[in-house]
Design an enzyme around this catalytic site. Structure first.
Site, PDB file in Angstrom:
ATOM      1  N   HIS A  98      -1.504   8.613  -5.250  1.00 44.99           N
ATOM      2  CA  HIS A  98      -2.507   7.783  -4.565  1.00 44.99           C
ATOM      3  C   HIS A  98      -3.876   8.013  -5.199  1.00 44.99           C
ATOM      4  CE1 HIS A  98      -4.641   5.521  -1.742  1.00 44.99           C
ATOM      5  NE2 HIS A  98      -4.175   5.988  -0.601  1.00 44.99           N
ATOM      6  N   HIS A 102       0.849  -1.199   0.000  1.00 46.84           N
ATOM      7  CA  HIS A 102       0.000   0.000   0.000  1.00 46.84           C
ATOM      8  C   HIS A 102       0.880   1.243   0.000  1.00 46.84           C
ATOM      9  CE1 HIS A 102      -3.599   2.330   0.553  1.00 46.84           C
ATOM     10  NE2 HIS A 102      -3.156   2.841   1.693  1.00 46.84           N
ATOM     11  N   GLU A 138       2.204  -0.575   7.990  1.00 46.26           N
ATOM     12  CA  GLU A 138       2.157  -1.688   7.046  1.00 46.26           C
ATOM     13  C   GLU A 138       3.355  -2.607   7.230  1.00 46.26           C
ATOM     14  OE1 GLU A 138       1.454  -2.679   2.311  1.00 46.26           O
ATOM     15  OE2 GLU A 138       2.054  -0.643   2.900  1.00 46.26           O
ATOM     16  N   LYS A 155       2.915   3.608  -5.689  1.00 52.47           N
ATOM     17  CA  LYS A 155       2.343   4.944  -5.517  1.00 52.47           C
ATOM     18  C   LYS A 155       3.398   6.034  -5.658  1.00 52.47           C
ATOM     19  CE  LYS A 155      -1.665   3.769  -2.622  1.00 52.47           C
ATOM     20  NZ  LYS A 155      -1.428   2.313  -2.473  1.00 52.47           N
ATOM     21  N   PHE A 192      -8.958   4.775   5.121  1.00 53.17           N
ATOM     22  CA  PHE A 192      -9.560   5.460   6.259  1.00 53.17           C
ATOM     23  C   PHE A 192     -10.776   4.679   6.751  1.00 53.17           C
ATOM     24  CE2 PHE A 192      -8.147  10.123   5.272  1.00 53.17           C
ATOM     25  CZ  PHE A 192      -6.836   9.773   5.539  1.00 53.17           C
TER      26      PHE A 192
END
Length: 411
Positions: A339, A302, A313, A334, A399
């Protein structure tokens, strides 16, 4: 009986390219999709962050004038990516009642909503467009895709922040296993490069402040990382049962082993620093398909480039793999794409699929000094993957404590 599920088509419009292949080649080339924003609203609203990873190809270049007028930019990205994936899969002949859509977005039709509010305030209710609600609703993208290809099995929308489109892939896998369809288009899109989200993300100290050097702003795992870069675009994959794909002579990119979804139940924005729920998602995605942790040969992380998120992570990865994680090649893409929020998991799934198909893991750019607290084998230049069966996972966390992981393998 467990069915084998495979990927037969991919499509994308992203900050790196107007197609999946263009995006992939730019990623391998170490290109950054982050650029200085040139819109007049940057100066008008004095937004503190003046860069973002915008889609390279405007939707107006590939869609009709009527489509761009009647679809929010989020749905425009979705339709563009889905059409490419559908064509890439050979536009399979399938009964409409056996064709489904599992789409995702983190926010939905933001531009339509805020433009309509401006119109209402400045020009009155009679000037608000009658298509405003269909354009702003989060399921608008899934609806546009389903109408375009005639998918009548179902048209569903996942909204789980930045985990959304990985969750859509996991759901598509489950829906195929359950026999609800023979072919499904899954993926996600987002179009939120707008002054309001930029101001909000900046206020919460989530965005990188490197306005003077956009290309190096997203720096996953680097000691100088200071936040993520907002991106936009859409990505789609075509999934179908192995039997269906073989019967029609389709090219197969990779096999989907499934996915898993868990919840931190910890904080609305911050990840659980211990990473226990994220770890459970990874373990389930791998082991539910009958594989072991030791089989994982590649990870697309991620890795948003936030100081807190990258560590969380890593802690989750350490829980899953132990010290062995230091020997697994990790890509943090990313850094190149920015993102894409609700579209992030889908574009990163495509990168995993391409990595397996070509046996070539993509690089992580902008990593000049790796955080010593994050002991990972982060790939900084394209790296060949070994021969034999390969298993890879793609992580997405959002989130609200949403965790989603998808697992793929070579065929």
């Amino acid at each position: 009986m467990t069915k084998r599920i495979v990927v037969t088509g991919i499509g994308a419009t992203s900050p790196l390219g107007g197609t999946a292949e263009e995006s992939w080649q730019a990623l391998l080339g170490g290109v950054s999709g982050n650029r200085t924003l040139e819109q007049e609203w940057v100066e008008k609203w004095q937004v503190p962050i003046t860069m973002a990873a915008q889609a390279v190809v405007p939707s107006a270049d590939v869609l009709t004038r009527q489509e761009t007028k009647r679809l929010d930019p989020n749905s425009q990205f979705a339709l563009t990516a889905a059409r490419e994936a559908w064509a890439d899969a050979g536009s399979p002949e399938v009964e409409p009642e056996r064709l489904g859509v599992d789409w995702a977005t983190g926010i939905g039709g933001l531009w339509t909503l805020l433009d309509a509010w401006d119109t209402l305030r400045e020009r009155g209710p009679r000037r608000v467009l009658p298509m405003t609600v269909p354009m702003l609703m989060p399921n608008g993208a899934a609806a546009a895709i389903s109408m375009d290809i005639g998918a009548r099995a179902f048209s569903r929308t996942d909204v789980s922040a930045c985990a959304s489109s990985t969750e859509s892939i996991a759901n598509a896998f489950d829906h195929l296993q359950a026999g609800l369809a023979d072919v499904i288009i899954a993926g996600g899109s987002e179009a939120c490069i707008h002054p309001l989200p930029i101001a909000s993300f900046a206020a919460m100290q989530a965005l990188s402040k490197r306005n003077d050097d956009p290309a190096t702003a997203s720096r996953p795992y680097d000691v100088t990382r200071d936040g993520f870069v907002l991106g936009e675009g859409g990505a789609a994959i075509v999934l179908e049962t192995y039997e269906h794909a073989v019967a029609r002579g389709a090219r197969i990119y990779a096999e989907v082993l499934g996915g898993s979804v868990t919840s931190d139940a910890y904080h609305i924005t911050a990840p659980d620093p211990e990473g226990s729920a994220a770890a459970r998602a990874m373990i389930a995605a791998i082991t539910n398909a009958g594989f072991s942790i030791a089989d994982v040969a590649h990870i697309n992380a991620h890795a948003t480039s936030t100081p807190v998120g990258d560590i969380a992570e890593y802690n989750a990865l350490r829980r899953v793999f132990g010290e062995a994680v230091e020997g697994i090649p990790v890509s943090a893409t990313k850094a190149s794409t920015g993102h894409l929020l609700g579209g992030a998991g889908a574009i990163e799934a495509i990168f995993v699929i391409k990595a397996l198909y070509e046996r070539l893991a993509p690089p992580t750019i902008n990593l000049t000094e790796q955080d010593p607290a994050i002991r990972l084998d982060v790939i900084t230049s394209p790296r060949k993957l070994p021969d034999g069966d390969l298993l890879a996972i793609s992580n997405s966390f959002g989130f609200g404590g949403h965790n989603a992981v998808a697992a793929f393998k070579t065929l």
